[in-house]
Design an enzyme around this catalytic site. Sequence first.
Site, PDB file in Angstrom:
ATOM      1  N   CYS A 103       0.821  -1.208   0.000  1.00  0.00           N
ATOM      2  CA  CYS A 103       0.000   0.000   0.000  1.00  0.00           C
ATOM      3  C   CYS A 103       0.867   1.275   0.000  1.00  0.00           C
ATOM      4  O   CYS A 103       1.708   1.459  -0.857  1.00  0.00           O
ATOM      5  CB  CYS A 103      -0.960  -0.039   1.184  1.00  0.00           C
ATOM      6  SG  CYS A 103      -2.432   0.993   1.006  1.00  0.00           S
ATOM      7  N   HIS A 104       0.659   2.164   1.000  1.00  0.00           N
ATOM      8  CA  HIS A 104       1.407   3.417   1.071  1.00  0.00           C
ATOM      9  C   HIS A 104       2.898   3.213   1.365  1.00  0.00           C
ATOM     10  O   HIS A 104       3.683   4.162   1.265  1.00  0.00           O
ATOM     11  CB  HIS A 104       0.830   4.327   2.157  1.00  0.00           C
ATOM     12  CG  HIS A 104      -0.466   4.975   1.805  1.00  0.00           C
ATOM     13  ND1 HIS A 104      -1.661   4.289   1.774  1.00  0.00           N
ATOM     14  CD2 HIS A 104      -0.780   6.261   1.466  1.00  0.00           C
ATOM     15  CE1 HIS A 104      -2.642   5.110   1.442  1.00  0.00           C
ATOM     16  NE2 HIS A 104      -2.141   6.309   1.253  1.00  0.00           N
ATOM     17  N   ALA A 105       3.301   2.000   1.739  1.00  0.00           N
ATOM     18  CA  ALA A 105       4.704   1.761   2.103  1.00  0.00           C
ATOM     19  C   ALA A 105       5.658   1.935   0.926  1.00  0.00           C
ATOM     20  O   ALA A 105       6.877   1.986   1.120  1.00  0.00           O
ATOM     21  CB  ALA A 105       4.870   0.368   2.706  1.00  0.00           C
ATOM     22  N   LEU A 156       6.121   4.614  -0.355  1.00  0.00           N
ATOM     23  CA  LEU A 156       6.795   5.868  -0.021  1.00  0.00           C
ATOM     24  C   LEU A 156       8.122   5.611   0.675  1.00  0.00           C
ATOM     25  O   LEU A 156       9.097   6.350   0.479  1.00  0.00           O
ATOM     26  CB  LEU A 156       5.896   6.717   0.878  1.00  0.00           C
ATOM     27  CG  LEU A 156       4.579   7.221   0.293  1.00  0.00           C
ATOM     28  CD1 LEU A 156       3.740   7.894   1.381  1.00  0.00           C
ATOM     29  CD2 LEU A 156       4.821   8.177  -0.864  1.00  0.00           C
TER      30      LEU A 156
END
Length: 221
Positions: A105-107, A109
Amino acid sequence: MNLADAQIAVLAENFYQELELWYPLMRLREEGCNVVVVGPAEQTYASKLGYPVKPDLAVADVSPDMFDAIVIPGGFSSEQMRRTKPLIELVRKVHDQGALVAAVCHAGLVLASAGIARDRDLTCVSLVKDDLIHAGARYHDQAVVRDRNLITSRLPSDLHLFCKAIIEYLAEAPRVASKSLERSGARVSAAYTHVAELSQGPRGIASADYTTVVKTGPRVL
């Protein structure tokens, strides 16, 4: 490697997505892996919904050579992690020694901030795909993408495939960790008894910079 020999870190920070931390943590422990939660400090961190986790180890107390893999949950915790230089350095060094880095997911980043996304085939939640593309990655809208020692996934609904890919990778890969990680049968990692309440406020008087504070809420058990 024998999965019972695998030493794995799952990263924790405030605003993590609940399933993306607990599903891999429990699934890998179910396989017999030696899994620890690692955070910036040994204090309670809260999920987006206030579910508490207490790291087994602070990042200052670990080294890359302890780990065969590192798992990075998503949620807004990724924005907190990328501000914590020791966590970013741990991810980069674990990757550079040839161990697995798995991010959901957002990881993505965190992969971008660690400088390990360039020229790699990756996926993530679509909200942050531009960050990965700008970091030099080749983005794919797929449930799971494996590129050498990077495994990435999109959403909580993909976690069963994400974890399957991690387990398959570890079963095929040689051991990388060269430093023993003490195995404890008492690891629980969840502070089950109390709700964790998140609040944000200025870092100091008249400061425009914010900090997140976790307070112990009402007892639930």
